[in-house]
Design a protein around this motif. Structure first.
Motif, PDB file in Angstrom:
ATOM      1  N   ASP A  19       0.866  -1.183   0.000  1.00  0.00           N
ATOM      2  CA  ASP A  19       0.000   0.000   0.000  1.00  0.00           C
ATOM      3  C   ASP A  19       0.897   1.226   0.000  1.00  0.00           C
ATOM      4  OD1 ASP A  19      -1.821   2.196   1.070  1.00  0.00           O
ATOM      5  OD2 ASP A  19      -3.223   0.513   0.983  1.00  0.00           O
ATOM      6  N   VAL A  24      -1.723   3.217   6.439  1.00  0.00           N
ATOM      7  CA  VAL A  24      -2.502   2.011   6.136  1.00  0.00           C
ATOM      8  C   VAL A  24      -1.643   0.772   6.350  1.00  0.00           C
ATOM      9  CG1 VAL A  24      -3.724   0.734   4.341  1.00  0.00           C
ATOM     10  CG2 VAL A  24      -4.012   3.217   4.505  1.00  0.00           C
ATOM     11  N   ASP A  65      -3.070  -3.150  -2.425  1.00  0.00           N
ATOM     12  CA  ASP A  65      -3.906  -1.977  -2.668  1.00  0.00           C
ATOM     13  C   ASP A  65      -4.224  -1.881  -4.158  1.00  0.00           C
ATOM     14  OD1 ASP A  65      -5.248   0.435  -2.316  1.00  0.00           O
ATOM     15  OD2 ASP A  65      -3.426   1.638  -2.411  1.00  0.00           O
ATOM     16  N   SER A  93      -9.288  -2.015  -1.293  1.00  0.00           N
ATOM     17  CA  SER A  93      -9.561  -0.781  -2.022  1.00  0.00           C
ATOM     18  C   SER A  93     -10.593   0.082  -1.314  1.00  0.00           C
ATOM     19  CB  SER A  93     -10.066  -1.122  -3.432  1.00  0.00           C
ATOM     20  OG  SER A  93     -10.383   0.057  -4.146  1.00  0.00           O
ATOM     21  N   THR A  94     -10.553   1.361  -1.632  1.00  0.00           N
ATOM     22  CA  THR A  94     -11.613   2.266  -1.186  1.00  0.00           C
ATOM     23  C   THR A  94     -12.701   2.353  -2.255  1.00  0.00           C
ATOM     24  OG1 THR A  94     -10.414   4.153  -2.118  1.00  0.00           O
ATOM     25  CG2 THR A  94     -10.053   3.674   0.205  1.00  0.00           C
ATOM     26  N   TYR A  95     -12.465   1.730  -3.397  1.00  0.00           N
ATOM     27  CA  TYR A  95     -13.393   1.800  -4.528  1.00  0.00           C
ATOM     28  C   TYR A  95     -14.281   0.561  -4.584  1.00  0.00           C
ATOM     29  CZ  TYR A  95     -10.058   5.369  -5.966  1.00  0.00           C
ATOM     30  OH  TYR A  95      -9.242   6.466  -5.991  1.00  0.00           O
ATOM     31  N   ASP A  96     -15.600   0.790  -4.682  1.00  0.00           N
ATOM     32  CA  ASP A  96     -16.531  -0.342  -4.740  1.00  0.00           C
ATOM     33  C   ASP A  96     -17.233  -0.445  -6.085  1.00  0.00           C
ATOM     34  OD1 ASP A  96     -18.187   1.840  -4.595  1.00  0.00           O
ATOM     35  OD2 ASP A  96     -19.432   1.070  -2.974  1.00  0.00           O
ATOM     36  N   LEU A 114     -13.154  -3.971   0.737  1.00  0.00           N
ATOM     37  CA  LEU A 114     -13.077  -2.533   0.937  1.00  0.00           C
ATOM     38  C   LEU A 114     -12.280  -2.262   2.208  1.00  0.00           C
ATOM     39  CD1 LEU A 114     -16.726  -1.485   0.039  1.00  0.00           C
ATOM     40  CD2 LEU A 114     -14.694  -1.473  -1.421  1.00  0.00           C
ATOM     41  N   LYS A 115     -11.554  -1.158   2.212  1.00  0.00           N
ATOM     42  CA  LYS A 115     -10.687  -0.852   3.340  1.00  0.00           C
ATOM     43  C   LYS A 115     -11.456  -0.534   4.618  1.00  0.00           C
ATOM     44  CE  LYS A 115      -6.609   0.597   0.763  1.00  0.00           C
ATOM     45  NZ  LYS A 115      -5.656   1.690   0.490  1.00  0.00           N
ATOM     46  N   ASP A 116     -12.741  -0.213   4.486  1.00  0.00           N
ATOM     47  CA  ASP A 116     -13.530   0.041   5.695  1.00  0.00           C
ATOM     48  C   ASP A 116     -14.271  -1.211   6.172  1.00  0.00           C
ATOM     49  OD1 ASP A 116     -15.437  -0.174   3.741  1.00  0.00           O
ATOM     50  OD2 ASP A 116     -16.386   1.768   4.104  1.00  0.00           O
ATOM     51  N   SER A 117     -13.892  -2.370   5.627  1.00  0.00           N
ATOM     52  CA  SER A 117     -14.498  -3.626   6.086  1.00  0.00           C
ATOM     53  C   SER A 117     -14.110  -3.886   7.542  1.00  0.00           C
ATOM     54  CB  SER A 117     -14.012  -4.805   5.233  1.00  0.00           C
ATOM     55  OG  SER A 117     -14.364  -4.640   3.881  1.00  0.00           O
TER      56      SER A 117
END
Length: 216
Positions: A19, A24, A65, A93-96, A114-117
């Protein structure tokens, strides 16, 4: 005490973290190393380093990443799998967008997160991928299904969409791709139809939302 207990495992899951954001990497390193059955073997700050560190350390799992300098995740996946076909790679990723998901899994990733998982989901995915399974959450599965069902853009149409997002005019797109302005217009009509867009602005919005193209 914890280190002695960790080394008692006959087989730990060795991971490489790639990353371009140090914060991160630090968070992922702390999470992975906190697990008794996992350890971080190495880290990378860009796509080329990810390939180099993977080939050097041959980890059980690579946390990669999606968007990095030097080489993006898709290019890195292809480069790694060319040398190590059995490589097990998780894209973070931050992209969905469904196109991002589709391209990563098509390239050979075993999971897309996703990184907010939740941390539990990431740890479960690492163990699942290490065991040889695909790891796809229901929300990612829905996005992937939408992409598979819909008509995909050709490589040329993807190029056109990317240049549209970049704000290029039809004439500028033609010069960039070495095609006539008339041919550009035909391709744009196909792009609009496949995206279900009523015009150029809507097509750009959809392309960004789905991950077909990104702002640089």
């Amino acid at each position: 005490m914890e280190k002695k207990f960790k080394t008692a495992f006959s087989k730990q899951i060795r991971a490489v973290i790639a990353d371009d954001h140090p914060v991160v990497r630090e968070g992922l390193r702390a999470l992975v190393n906190s697990q008794q059955d996992m350890e971080v073997a190495s880290e990378a700050a860009n796509g080329k380093q990810a390939v180099q560190q993977f080939l050097l350390h041959r980890p059980d799992v690579l946390l990669l990443d999606l968007r990095m300098p030097e080489m993006n995740a898709i290019e890195a996946i292809y480069a790694i799998l060319e040398k190590v076909p059995e490589a097990r790679i998780i894209v973070l990723s931050t992209y969905d967008g469904d196109e991002d998901i589709y391209q990563a899994l098509k390239a050979g990733a075993k999971a897309y997160l996703l990184k907010d998982s939740p941390r539990e989901q990431l740890l479960e995915s690492i163990r699942s991928v290490h065991a040889g399974h695909l790891s796809i959450s229901p929300s990612i599965g829905v996005r992937l299904a939408a992409r598979v069902r819909g008509p995909g853009l050709t490589e040329r149409e993807l190029d056109i969409a990317g240049l549209m997002v970049a704000g290029k005019t039809n004439k500028e797109i033609g010069v960039s791709l070495n095609i006539t302005e008339g041919t550009v217009k035909v391709h744009i009509c196909h792009v609009l139809k496949k995206l279900g867009a009523g015009g150029r602005a809507e097509a750009i919005r959809i392309a960004l939302e789905r991950g077909i193209a990104h702002l640089t």
